[in-house]
Design a protein around this motif. Structure first.
Motif, PDB file in Angstrom:
ATOM      1  N   GLY A 147     -23.035 -21.899 -53.356  1.00 53.99           N
ATOM      2  CA  GLY A 147     -23.316 -21.026 -52.227  1.00 53.99           C
ATOM      3  C   GLY A 147     -24.635 -21.318 -51.545  1.00 53.99           C
ATOM      4  O   GLY A 147     -25.470 -22.075 -52.046  1.00 53.99           O
ATOM      5  N   THR A 148     -24.797 -20.692 -50.382  1.00 55.40           N
ATOM      6  CA  THR A 148     -26.046 -20.779 -49.636  1.00 55.40           C
ATOM      7  C   THR A 148     -26.197 -19.544 -48.760  1.00 55.40           C
ATOM      8  O   THR A 148     -25.215 -18.853 -48.465  1.00 55.40           O
ATOM      9  N   SER A 149     -27.436 -19.276 -48.364  1.00 56.71           N
ATOM     10  CA  SER A 149     -27.730 -18.202 -47.405  1.00 56.71           C
ATOM     11  C   SER A 149     -28.548 -18.796 -46.266  1.00 56.71           C
ATOM     12  O   SER A 149     -29.561 -19.464 -46.512  1.00 56.71           O
ATOM     13  N   ILE A 150     -28.103 -18.570 -45.035  1.00 59.34           N
ATOM     14  CA  ILE A 150     -28.755 -19.132 -43.861  1.00 59.34           C
ATOM     15  C   ILE A 150     -29.461 -18.006 -43.102  1.00 59.34           C
ATOM     16  O   ILE A 150     -28.812 -17.092 -42.593  1.00 59.34           O
ATOM     17  N   LYS A 151     -30.762 -18.072 -43.058  1.00 56.60           N
ATOM     18  CA  LYS A 151     -31.554 -17.024 -42.412  1.00 56.60           C
ATOM     19  C   LYS A 151     -31.463 -17.161 -40.893  1.00 56.60           C
ATOM     20  O   LYS A 151     -31.678 -18.225 -40.333  1.00 56.60           O
ATOM     21  N   LEU A 152     -31.129 -16.045 -40.216  1.00 56.41           N
ATOM     22  CA  LEU A 152     -31.059 -16.028 -38.764  1.00 56.41           C
ATOM     23  C   LEU A 152     -32.346 -15.470 -38.154  1.00 56.41           C
ATOM     24  O   LEU A 152     -32.849 -15.990 -37.173  1.00 56.41           O
ATOM     25  N   ASP A 153     -32.843 -14.394 -38.718  1.00 54.68           N
ATOM     26  CA  ASP A 153     -34.131 -13.832 -38.319  1.00 54.68           C
ATOM     27  C   ASP A 153     -34.638 -12.978 -39.484  1.00 54.68           C
ATOM     28  O   ASP A 153     -34.174 -13.136 -40.628  1.00 54.68           O
ATOM     29  N   LYS A 154     -35.545 -12.092 -39.238  1.00 55.52           N
ATOM     30  CA  LYS A 154     -36.139 -11.277 -40.296  1.00 55.52           C
ATOM     31  C   LYS A 154     -35.123 -10.388 -40.999  1.00 55.52           C
ATOM     32  O   LYS A 154     -35.247 -10.104 -42.202  1.00 55.52           O
ATOM     33  N   TYR A 155     -34.092  -9.977 -40.281  1.00 59.50           N
ATOM     34  CA  TYR A 155     -33.142  -9.016 -40.818  1.00 59.50           C
ATOM     35  C   TYR A 155     -31.756  -9.594 -41.093  1.00 59.50           C
ATOM     36  O   TYR A 155     -31.060  -9.107 -41.988  1.00 59.50           O
ATOM     37  N   LEU A 156     -31.339 -10.592 -40.354  1.00 59.49           N
ATOM     38  CA  LEU A 156     -29.968 -11.090 -40.432  1.00 59.49           C
ATOM     39  C   LEU A 156     -29.888 -12.447 -41.126  1.00 59.49           C
ATOM     40  O   LEU A 156     -30.782 -13.290 -40.975  1.00 59.49           O
ATOM     41  N   PHE A 157     -28.792 -12.650 -41.869  1.00 53.48           N
ATOM     42  CA  PHE A 157     -28.533 -13.940 -42.496  1.00 53.48           C
ATOM     43  C   PHE A 157     -27.022 -14.122 -42.642  1.00 53.48           C
ATOM     44  O   PHE A 157     -26.244 -13.167 -42.562  1.00 53.48           O
ATOM     45  N   ILE A 158     -26.618 -15.366 -42.840  1.00 50.45           N
ATOM     46  CA  ILE A 158     -25.218 -15.685 -43.113  1.00 50.45           C
ATOM     47  C   ILE A 158     -25.111 -16.134 -44.564  1.00 50.45           C
ATOM     48  O   ILE A 158     -25.892 -16.970 -45.022  1.00 50.45           O
ATOM     49  N   ARG A 159     -24.172 -15.559 -45.287  1.00 49.34           N
ATOM     50  CA  ARG A 159     -23.918 -15.938 -46.666  1.00 49.34           C
ATOM     51  C   ARG A 159     -22.589 -16.684 -46.749  1.00 49.34           C
ATOM     52  O   ARG A 159     -21.572 -16.226 -46.224  1.00 49.34           O
ATOM     53  N   LEU A 160     -22.611 -17.863 -47.386  1.00 48.53           N
ATOM     54  CA  LEU A 160     -21.421 -18.679 -47.569  1.00 48.53           C
ATOM     55  C   LEU A 160     -21.326 -19.092 -49.027  1.00 48.53           C
ATOM     56  O   LEU A 160     -22.332 -19.500 -49.622  1.00 48.53           O
ATOM     57  N   ASN A 161     -20.142 -18.977 -49.631  1.00 48.64           N
ATOM     58  CA  ASN A 161     -19.950 -19.576 -50.952  1.00 48.64           C
ATOM     59  C   ASN A 161     -18.479 -19.873 -51.189  1.00 48.64           C
ATOM     60  O   ASN A 161     -17.595 -19.309 -50.536  1.00 48.64           O
ATOM     61  N   ASN A 162     -18.258 -20.809 -52.099  1.00 50.61           N
ATOM     62  CA  ASN A 162     -16.898 -21.157 -52.505  1.00 50.61           C
ATOM     63  C   ASN A 162     -16.859 -21.219 -54.030  1.00 50.61           C
ATOM     64  O   ASN A 162     -17.742 -21.799 -54.661  1.00 50.61           O
ATOM     65  N   GLU A 163     -15.839 -20.561 -54.626  1.00 48.07           N
ATOM     66  CA  GLU A 163     -15.748 -20.509 -56.085  1.00 48.07           C
ATOM     67  C   GLU A 163     -14.382 -20.999 -56.541  1.00 48.07           C
ATOM     68  O   GLU A 163     -13.342 -20.598 -56.021  1.00 48.07           O
ATOM     69  N   PHE A 164     -14.417 -21.889 -57.558  1.00 49.85           N
ATOM     70  CA  PHE A 164     -13.204 -22.461 -58.135  1.00 49.85           C
ATOM     71  C   PHE A 164     -13.021 -21.917 -59.545  1.00 49.85           C
ATOM     72  O   PHE A 164     -13.973 -21.824 -60.312  1.00 49.85           O
ATOM     73  N   PHE A 165     -11.776 -21.548 -59.899  1.00 47.81           N
ATOM     74  CA  PHE A 165     -11.440 -20.984 -61.199  1.00 47.81           C
ATOM     75  C   PHE A 165     -10.380 -21.868 -61.869  1.00 47.81           C
ATOM     76  O   PHE A 165      -9.490 -22.392 -61.192  1.00 47.81           O
ATOM     77  N   THR A 166     -10.436 -21.966 -63.188  1.00 50.01           N
ATOM     78  CA  THR A 166      -9.327 -22.552 -63.927  1.00 50.01           C
ATOM     79  C   THR A 166      -9.150 -21.799 -65.233  1.00 50.01           C
ATOM     80  O   THR A 166     -10.128 -21.492 -65.932  1.00 50.01           O
ATOM     81  N   THR A 167      -7.902 -21.434 -65.546  1.00 52.47           N
ATOM     82  CA  THR A 167      -7.567 -20.747 -66.791  1.00 52.47           C
ATOM     83  C   THR A 167      -7.054 -21.779 -67.780  1.00 52.47           C
ATOM     84  O   THR A 167      -6.019 -22.415 -67.551  1.00 52.47           O
ATOM     85  N   LEU A 168      -7.769 -21.967 -68.882  1.00 53.47           N
ATOM     86  CA  LEU A 168      -7.528 -23.096 -69.770  1.00 53.47           C
ATOM     87  C   LEU A 168      -6.215 -23.005 -70.519  1.00 53.47           C
ATOM     88  O   LEU A 168      -5.530 -24.007 -70.698  1.00 53.47           O
ATOM     89  N   ASN A 169      -5.828 -21.810 -70.976  1.00 53.10           N
ATOM     90  CA  ASN A 169      -4.638 -21.712 -71.819  1.00 53.10           C
ATOM     91  C   ASN A 169      -3.379 -21.358 -71.031  1.00 53.10           C
ATOM     92  O   ASN A 169      -2.411 -20.867 -71.571  1.00 53.10           O
ATOM     93  N   LYS A 170      -3.382 -21.597 -69.730  1.00 46.83           N
ATOM     94  CA  LYS A 170      -2.186 -21.367 -68.912  1.00 46.83           C
ATOM     95  C   LYS A 170      -1.830 -22.629 -68.132  1.00 46.83           C
ATOM     96  O   LYS A 170      -1.386 -22.580 -66.991  1.00 46.83           O
ATOM     97  N   GLY A 171      -2.017 -23.786 -68.773  1.00 49.92           N
ATOM     98  CA  GLY A 171      -1.694 -25.050 -68.099  1.00 49.92           C
ATOM     99  C   GLY A 171      -2.629 -25.347 -66.950  1.00 49.92           C
ATOM    100  O   GLY A 171      -2.228 -25.926 -65.948  1.00 49.92           O
ATOM    101  N   PHE A 172      -3.901 -24.930 -67.085  1.00 50.55           N
ATOM    102  CA  PHE A 172      -4.910 -25.148 -66.060  1.00 50.55           C
ATOM    103  C   PHE A 172      -4.518 -24.521 -64.719  1.00 50.55           C
ATOM    104  O   PHE A 172      -4.555 -25.142 -63.665  1.00 50.55           O
ATOM    105  N   THR A 173      -4.073 -23.270 -64.781  1.00 51.35           N
ATOM    106  CA  THR A 173      -3.830 -22.508 -63.561  1.00 51.35           C
ATOM    107  C   THR A 173      -5.139 -22.355 -62.804  1.00 51.35           C
ATOM    108  O   THR A 173      -6.179 -22.060 -63.377  1.00 51.35           O
ATOM    109  N   THR A 174      -5.094 -22.561 -61.502  1.00 48.90           N
ATOM    110  CA  THR A 174      -6.331 -22.546 -60.718  1.00 48.90           C
ATOM    111  C   THR A 174      -6.311 -21.458 -59.648  1.00 48.90           C
ATOM    112  O   THR A 174      -5.263 -20.946 -59.264  1.00 48.90           O
TER     113      THR A 174
END
Length: 225
Positions: A147-174
């Motif tokens: 993730g990252t946060s992009i500052k726009l000014d003193k009060y405003l910012f944009i937050r972006l992130n991407n998260e990947f999941f995998t369940t190990l005992n279910k045939g690597f369900t993602t």
């Protein structure tokens, strides 16, 4: 700054409008509270709660409550161990048995910058104990968030992130979750975020709006000099 803000809101509205036009998917909503409460130079208590709805303001999906301890290895590196409880309704618009989950998870968060752009990484391991009226099972899941946060000014910012999941005992369900939001700094210690989540899981492409409140408190007693 105004141009960036207009572009962000415009793109968000397009995404939400698209998902609403698809009859196979509903626009759902997530509400999040996250608190970090520092009790010493090296330790803080983390609390979190989430409410998921299949539709905007209606149709219960999930409630998540958790609490844990953060240990600050360095200003850039934080270790965490937590416990979470979930009540899950996995059926849309039907009366079905709920799944109740007890979850233990451990994570490492690392922060750095690239060309002055703040970057954060979160690695998490989960032990999930799932109980229904007919079955009890345990899943082990790995998660990685960038993730990252992009500052726009003193009060405003944009937050972006991407998260990947995998369940190990279910045939690597993602699973994959992409999050983009406009954040408002209410003060130095708390902010409000309003954004969009795209969740891809089990062949589904789900769209959610999210509203989150994030707060930090400091309970370290200051010594008089």
């Amino acid at each position: 700054m105004k141009r960036l803000l207009i572009i962000f809101i415009f793109c968000l509205n397009i995404a939400l409008g698209f998902c609403q036009s698809n009859p196979e998917k509903k626009l759902g909503s997530w509400f999040t509270y996250s608190g970090t409460h520092k009790i010493s130079e090296k330790i803080s208590i983390h609390t979190c709660s989430q409410l998921w709805l299949y539709e905007v303001g209606d149709n219960f999906n999930l409630i998540f409550l958790s609490s844990g301890l953060n240990y600050y290895i360095s200003p850039k590196l934080i270790a965490n161990v937590s416990y979470g409880y979930l009540d899950i309704d996995s059926a849309f618009n039907t009366n079905s048995n709920h799944t109740f989950e007890n979850r233990i998870f451990e994570q490492i968060t690392y922060k750095h910058t690239i060309s002055k752009l703040p970057i954060d990484h979160r690695f998490r391991v989960e032990q999930r104990f799932l109980n229904t009226p007919v079955t009890n099972k345990t899943n082990h899941r790995l998660r990685y968030r960038l993730g990252t946060s992009i500052k726009l000014d003193k009060y405003l910012f944009i937050r972006l992130n991407n998260e990947f999941f995998t369940t190990l005992n279910k045939g690597f369900t993602t699973e994959n979750r992409f999050y983009s939001a406009l954040g408002i700094n209410i003060s130095k210690s708390n902010n409000l975020q309003m954004g969009y989540v795209n969740r891809k899981i089990n062949g589904l492409n789900l769209h959610r709006i999210e509203i989150g409140y994030y707060i930090k408190t400091n309970h370290i007693k200051k010594t008089k000099t």
